[in-house]
Design a protein around this motif. Structure first.
Motif, short mmCIF file in Angstrom:
data_model
loop_
_atom_site.label_atom_id
_atom_site.label_comp_id
_atom_site.label_asym_id
_atom_site.label_seq_id
_atom_site.Cartn_x
_atom_site.Cartn_y
_atom_site.Cartn_z
N THR A 148 47.98 44.42 31.19
CA THR A 148 46.91 43.60 30.61
C THR A 148 45.69 43.56 31.53
O THR A 148 45.74 44.00 32.69
CB THR A 148 47.37 42.15 30.38
N ARG A 149 44.63 43.01 31.00
CA ARG A 149 43.42 42.78 31.78
C ARG A 149 43.74 41.92 33.00
O ARG A 149 43.20 42.13 34.08
CB ARG A 149 42.39 42.10 30.87
N ALA A 150 44.65 40.97 32.86
CA ALA A 150 45.04 40.10 33.97
C ALA A 150 45.71 40.89 35.09
O ALA A 150 45.45 40.64 36.28
CB ALA A 150 45.96 38.99 33.48
N ASP A 151 46.59 41.85 34.73
CA ASP A 151 47.23 42.72 35.74
C ASP A 151 46.16 43.42 36.57
O ASP A 151 46.22 43.43 37.81
CB ASP A 151 48.07 43.82 35.06
N LYS A 152 45.20 44.02 35.87
CA LYS A 152 44.18 44.83 36.53
C LYS A 152 43.23 43.98 37.37
O LYS A 152 42.86 44.36 38.49
CB LYS A 152 43.39 45.63 35.49
N MET A 153 42.85 42.81 36.86
CA MET A 153 41.94 41.94 37.61
C MET A 153 42.62 41.40 38.86
O MET A 153 42.01 41.35 39.94
CB MET A 153 41.44 40.81 36.72
N ALA A 154 43.89 41.00 38.73
CA ALA A 154 44.62 40.48 39.88
C ALA A 154 44.79 41.57 40.94
O ALA A 154 44.59 41.33 42.14
CB ALA A 154 45.98 39.93 39.44
N GLN A 155 45.13 42.78 40.49
CA GLN A 155 45.30 43.86 41.46
C GLN A 155 43.98 44.18 42.16
O GLN A 155 43.95 44.46 43.35
CB GLN A 155 45.85 45.12 40.81
N LYS A 156 42.87 44.11 41.44
CA LYS A 156 41.56 44.35 42.07
C LYS A 156 41.31 43.34 43.18
O LYS A 156 40.80 43.70 44.25
CB LYS A 156 40.43 44.30 41.04
N ILE A 157 41.68 42.09 42.96
CA ILE A 157 41.53 41.08 44.01
C ILE A 157 42.31 41.49 45.25
O ILE A 157 41.80 41.43 46.38
CB ILE A 157 41.99 39.69 43.51
N TYR A 158 43.54 41.94 45.06
CA TYR A 158 44.36 42.36 46.20
C TYR A 158 43.78 43.59 46.90
O TYR A 158 43.70 43.64 48.12
CB TYR A 158 45.80 42.66 45.76
N LEU A 159 43.39 44.60 46.12
CA LEU A 159 42.85 45.83 46.72
C LEU A 159 41.60 45.53 47.54
O LEU A 159 41.46 46.00 48.68
CB LEU A 159 42.53 46.85 45.63
N LEU A 160 40.70 44.74 46.98
CA LEU A 160 39.48 44.38 47.71
C LEU A 160 39.78 43.51 48.92
O LEU A 160 39.18 43.67 49.99
CB LEU A 160 38.49 43.67 46.77
N GLY A 161 40.71 42.57 48.75
CA GLY A 161 41.06 41.67 49.84
C GLY A 161 41.69 42.38 51.02
O GLY A 161 41.31 42.16 52.18
N PHE A 162 42.65 43.26 50.75
CA PHE A 162 43.27 44.00 51.84
C PHE A 162 42.24 44.91 52.53
O PHE A 162 42.24 45.03 53.76
CB PHE A 162 44.46 44.83 51.36
N LYS A 163 41.37 45.51 51.76
CA LYS A 163 40.34 46.39 52.34
C LYS A 163 39.40 45.59 53.25
O LYS A 163 39.01 46.05 54.31
CB LYS A 163 39.54 47.06 51.23
N LYS A 164 39.06 44.36 52.82
CA LYS A 164 38.14 43.53 53.61
C LYS A 164 38.80 42.98 54.87
O LYS A 164 38.23 43.04 55.96
CB LYS A 164 37.63 42.37 52.75
#
Length: 183
Positions: free
Chosen positions: A56-72
């Motif tokens: 779902t859109r929620a899966d993708k949005m939540a994963q984006k938060i994690y990907l950006l957060g770990f990168k930062k």
């Protein structure tokens, strides 16, 4: 935002267990908020990754938060999410607002009172490039699409490579946040 604390975040190769836990929990709390927002909006934008395995859109949005957060926060750490990274990066989220909320939560979690034995674990350091994050941004997606959010969680598993000659990845941290309760 506690700028003094944020200035102390590891940008080099070492990370403490305490800061790793604090950042992971803060990201998971923000991911669960986004998941709840998508749930209450009713706009799930569900697709099938495979038979009986929705995304779902929620899966993708939540994963984006994690990907950006770990990168930062931990740029040398390797990250693998359940969803397609390319699809996740296409999702539109207010990054500055998300990072502001994450930044506000980290010191609160990090500054909890600890016993001496807990402090020893909390202050243990690992090299970022030996850590690997495994993300299931929305566990129980099928139930989520059916409106049953009782057992929906957002998961982060952190493993460490203890040997360069063998694939040995014991889990050192598992963060699981209930999406319903946000805790």
């Amino acid at each position: 935002i506690n700028a003094e604390y944020m200035g102390k975040m590891e940008t080099g190769s070492l990370v403490t267990v305490g800061k790793l836990i604090s950042v992971c929990v803060s990201m998971a709390i923000q991911a669960s908020k986004v998941i709840r927002e998508v749930h209450f909006s009713g706009h799930l934008a569900t697709t099938d990754k495979s038979y009986d395995n929705p995304c779902t859109r929620a899966d993708k949005m939540a994963q984006k938060i994690y990907l950006l957060g770990f990168k930062k926060y931990f740029p040398q750490m390797k990250v693998h999410g359940e969803e397609n990274d390319e699809d996740c990066h296409k999702m539109v989220i207010n990054e500055s607002e998300i990072f502001e909320r994450i930044s506000e939560t980290i010191p609160i979690i990090h500054e909890k009172p600890l016993s001496e034995s807990q402090k020893k674990i909390w202050n243990t350091q690992f090299e970022q490039n030996r850590l690997f994050a495994w993300i299931d941004p929305l566990d129980a997606t099928k139930e989520f699409t059916l409106g049953d959010v009782t057992n929906v969680t957002s998961l982060i598993g952190i493993t460490i490579a203890v040997s360069y000659t063998h694939l040995t990845l014991p889990t050192i941290l598992l963060v699981q946040i209930s999406v319903v309760a946000g805790t």
